[in-house]
Design a protein around this motif. Sequence first.
Motif, short mmCIF file in Angstrom:
data_model
loop_
_atom_site.label_atom_id
_atom_site.label_comp_id
_atom_site.label_asym_id
_atom_site.label_seq_id
_atom_site.Cartn_x
_atom_site.Cartn_y
_atom_site.Cartn_z
N ALA A 79 62.73 45.12 -47.00
CA ALA A 79 62.29 44.05 -47.90
C ALA A 79 60.89 43.56 -47.54
O ALA A 79 60.50 43.54 -46.37
N GLY A 80 60.15 43.17 -48.57
CA GLY A 80 58.83 42.60 -48.38
C GLY A 80 58.06 42.57 -49.67
O GLY A 80 58.29 43.37 -50.57
N TRP A 81 57.15 41.60 -49.79
CA TRP A 81 56.27 41.47 -50.95
C TRP A 81 57.04 41.40 -52.27
O TRP A 81 56.62 41.96 -53.30
N GLY A 82 58.17 40.74 -52.26
CA GLY A 82 58.95 40.59 -53.48
C GLY A 82 59.79 41.80 -53.85
O GLY A 82 60.37 41.86 -54.94
N CYS A 83 59.85 42.79 -52.96
CA CYS A 83 60.59 44.02 -53.21
C CYS A 83 61.76 44.14 -52.25
O CYS A 83 61.66 43.77 -51.08
N ARG A 84 62.85 44.68 -52.76
CA ARG A 84 64.00 45.00 -51.93
C ARG A 84 64.36 46.47 -52.16
O ARG A 84 64.57 46.87 -53.31
N LEU A 85 64.39 47.22 -51.09
CA LEU A 85 64.87 48.60 -51.15
C LEU A 85 66.28 48.58 -50.58
O LEU A 85 66.48 48.36 -49.39
N GLU A 86 67.27 48.77 -51.44
CA GLU A 86 68.66 48.69 -51.05
C GLU A 86 69.27 50.09 -51.05
O GLU A 86 69.05 50.87 -51.99
N PRO A 87 70.01 50.45 -50.00
CA PRO A 87 70.71 51.74 -50.03
C PRO A 87 71.48 51.87 -51.34
O PRO A 87 72.17 50.94 -51.77
N LEU A 88 71.33 53.00 -51.99
CA LEU A 88 71.89 53.17 -53.33
C LEU A 88 73.40 52.96 -53.34
O LEU A 88 74.13 53.52 -52.53
N ASP A 89 73.84 52.17 -54.30
CA ASP A 89 75.25 51.89 -54.53
C ASP A 89 75.45 51.93 -56.04
O ASP A 89 74.93 51.08 -56.77
N ALA A 90 76.17 52.92 -56.51
CA ALA A 90 76.31 53.10 -57.96
C ALA A 90 76.90 51.88 -58.63
O ALA A 90 76.45 51.46 -59.71
N ASP A 91 77.90 51.27 -58.03
CA ASP A 91 78.53 50.11 -58.65
C ASP A 91 77.58 48.92 -58.73
O ASP A 91 77.63 48.13 -59.68
#
Length: 236
Positions: free
Chosen positions: A33-45
């Motif tokens: 996370a940073g600069w207004g972005c979140r990289l989340e491990p992919l979760d289809a649901d």
Amino acid sequence: MNRDIYINEFGQPLGPIVENWQGAAFPIPKLLAGWGCRLEPLDADAHAQSLWQAFAADSGAMWTYFSAGPYDSFRAFHSELATRAQQIDPQYYAIVDASSGLALGLASYLRIDPKAGSIEVGWLHFSPALQRTRLATAAMVLMMEYAFELGFRRYEWKCNNLNAPSKRAAERLGFTFEGIFRQATVNKGRSRDTAWFSILDSEWPDLRKVYEAWLAVDNFDANGQQRQKLSEFMRK
């Protein structure tokens, strides 16, 4: 002679010694996370619905150079994401706008080779709402940062050589063009030449300063428009 080239006792040239090289660490899927972005491990649901809606805003052109899709139904799309979410290499992330909580794009690490110290960023799929935004650049910087923190020496970007927007994006981010692998693969029944780009760990510290300067809040106006282009910071 290049100072990085060494001559052994047989008169043969060798590259420089990599001191105490133990390899890099394999990436563990986690929130970046940073600069207004979140990289989340992919979760289809968790991500499929907002991604499906975000991708639907495109005319269909965004699938041309993509290795998968388009999908006939949300069910097929969800199933594909569920399968990919279980994989370790490639390792997929949803690019999420922290302010809205909506997933607007996909990215992955792939061809992860800790022993060699090499990792690639790919499976990049940005919806119209994500393309050419501060959020998109932030996502790429966060992925680079994590990779270099893990000890990787080489960060790769590859794309179809005919995919001009992808090549421009790599160059904008400071990747070095390395050449073209002719007839590298077959994609959707068509021959593909692949363009190779890279960033090295020695280049990362200076590049990170450039990214931080461009991503700074004061470089954007009230409408989210950049005041200075990233290329201007690169030149400086």
